[in-house]
Design a protein around this motif. Sequence first.
Motif, short mmCIF file in Angstrom:
data_model
loop_
_atom_site.label_atom_id
_atom_site.label_comp_id
_atom_site.label_asym_id
_atom_site.label_seq_id
_atom_site.Cartn_x
_atom_site.Cartn_y
_atom_site.Cartn_z
N ARG A 1 -16.25 -27.79 17.79
CA ARG A 1 -17.50 -27.64 17.03
C ARG A 1 -17.45 -26.46 16.08
O ARG A 1 -17.92 -26.54 14.94
CB ARG A 1 -18.65 -27.47 18.03
N GLU A 2 -16.87 -25.35 16.53
CA GLU A 2 -16.83 -24.13 15.73
C GLU A 2 -15.56 -24.00 14.90
O GLU A 2 -15.41 -23.04 14.16
CB GLU A 2 -16.97 -22.91 16.66
N ASN A 3 -14.64 -24.97 15.06
CA ASN A 3 -13.38 -24.96 14.30
C ASN A 3 -12.56 -23.72 14.61
O ASN A 3 -12.01 -23.07 13.70
CB ASN A 3 -13.66 -25.07 12.80
N LEU A 4 -12.45 -23.38 15.89
CA LEU A 4 -11.74 -22.19 16.35
C LEU A 4 -10.59 -22.58 17.29
O LEU A 4 -10.69 -23.55 18.05
CB LEU A 4 -12.68 -21.26 17.12
N GLU A 5 -9.54 -21.79 17.26
CA GLU A 5 -8.48 -21.94 18.25
C GLU A 5 -8.98 -21.43 19.60
O GLU A 5 -9.61 -20.38 19.68
CB GLU A 5 -7.23 -21.17 17.82
N VAL A 6 -8.66 -22.17 20.66
CA VAL A 6 -9.02 -21.78 22.03
C VAL A 6 -7.71 -21.65 22.81
O VAL A 6 -7.03 -22.63 23.06
CB VAL A 6 -9.93 -22.83 22.68
N SER A 7 -7.36 -20.41 23.17
CA SER A 7 -6.10 -20.14 23.85
C SER A 7 -6.38 -19.76 25.31
O SER A 7 -7.06 -18.77 25.58
CB SER A 7 -5.35 -19.00 23.15
N ILE B 1 -7.01 -29.13 24.65
CA ILE B 1 -6.57 -27.76 24.34
C ILE B 1 -5.18 -27.79 23.74
O ILE B 1 -4.30 -28.51 24.21
CB ILE B 1 -6.58 -26.89 25.62
N ARG B 2 -4.97 -26.99 22.68
CA ARG B 2 -3.67 -26.98 22.02
C ARG B 2 -3.12 -25.56 21.84
O ARG B 2 -2.23 -25.34 21.03
CB ARG B 2 -3.78 -27.67 20.65
N LYS C 1 -4.63 -23.97 8.45
CA LYS C 1 -3.35 -24.47 8.93
C LYS C 1 -2.70 -23.44 9.86
O LYS C 1 -2.68 -22.25 9.58
CB LYS C 1 -2.43 -24.74 7.74
N GLY C 2 -2.19 -23.94 10.99
CA GLY C 2 -1.56 -23.06 11.97
C GLY C 2 -2.47 -22.67 13.11
O GLY C 2 -1.99 -22.15 14.13
N LEU C 3 -3.78 -22.89 12.96
CA LEU C 3 -4.71 -22.61 14.05
C LEU C 3 -4.79 -23.82 14.97
O LEU C 3 -4.99 -24.95 14.51
CB LEU C 3 -6.10 -22.28 13.51
N ALA C 4 -4.66 -23.58 16.26
CA ALA C 4 -4.62 -24.68 17.24
C ALA C 4 -6.03 -25.01 17.72
O ALA C 4 -6.40 -24.76 18.87
CB ALA C 4 -3.71 -24.30 18.40
N VAL C 5 -6.82 -25.59 16.83
CA VAL C 5 -8.17 -26.03 17.19
C VAL C 5 -8.04 -27.20 18.18
O VAL C 5 -7.19 -28.08 17.98
CB VAL C 5 -8.94 -26.47 15.93
N ASP D 1 2.41 -30.05 18.86
CA ASP D 1 1.56 -29.08 18.15
C ASP D 1 0.97 -28.03 19.08
O ASP D 1 0.08 -27.27 18.68
CB ASP D 1 0.45 -29.80 17.39
N LEU D 2 1.45 -27.96 20.33
CA LEU D 2 0.97 -26.96 21.27
C LEU D 2 1.43 -25.57 20.84
O LEU D 2 2.63 -25.32 20.70
CB LEU D 2 1.49 -27.28 22.68
#
Length: 315
Positions: free
Chosen positions: A87-93, A141-142, A302-306, A167-168
């Motif tokens: 929803r927020e277009n953020l990477e979650v690690s 999760i990526r 690009k490069g963010l694992a959303v 793409d992980l």
Amino acid sequence: MKQTKDFIKKLGYPVGGTEELPSSTKTFPDGAQYRVELPSVEGPASFEALIEACEKYDVHIHRISQGSGIMLLTDEELQQMAEIGRRENLEVSLFVGPRGTYDVTPMQLASNGKIAGLRSQGMDQLVYAIEDIKRACHFGIRSILVSDEGLLVLINEFKKAAELPADLVVKISVQMAQSNPVSIKLIQDSGADTYNVPTDLTLAKLSEIRQAVDIPLDIYVEAPDDVGGFIRHYEIAEIIRVAAPVYIKFGLRNSPNIYPSGTHLENTSIALCKERVRRAKIGLDLLKRYSPDAITSEKGAKGLAVPVEEAAVLN
């Protein structure tokens, strides 16, 4: 800042500075020099509170990370973390578990054994860790957080064999603790996608590392007490100049270590997340003041694992 330095020079004093260090010409895939990470977002309630605080303070972030571990989130919580990230277009690690601190050995509690605390103990823990990663991938999760070199090698092999998503993104924890260019390049060559350097490296040492490796460096500009307790807000502009591409990472000094977290610590976790955003506001305002031309990414660049919608198959 130049005006201040010039006046000090007129008084006959040196002004220090790091002008002799080379400027990094490396960037993220979108041409950005820096992105912002907020750590220790331990569950959906904390994640939502952090998003609310970002709106309040007009702070733009790119990645959140979590330390308690995938294994300590319920299926529903994992799904919620992925949904908020999308929803927020953020990477979650999310941190992979279990690790040494969750095992039956007392070594990590001993003064000379603490460095082993986050390593995977034995083959069982490596197997459990791969299963933990598969479970996270199943919910979309990526991005995962890893603190063991052997696990890193295994993950790379699983990715090459399509046993884990190609793409992980594999983020290396500050607890892995390699501190020199040769060691960190070894980790890069073993499959790391982004590396969290130790918190106490000088600008000169960060510059050395950047000249040797290409992957983004994750750099605490405020570190929790248990990894140093440094506050380096005034150095942010120079960190970006010499070490780009970097994730500028705002931990929180003078705060409790809440790993492993849970509902019993939820109110504390929420309060800490809100204060990290406020600290990020302070640090990013300084960056705008002293380096207004520093280039950052848009959300979801690009490069963010959303997190993704499609669930991987659990084997």
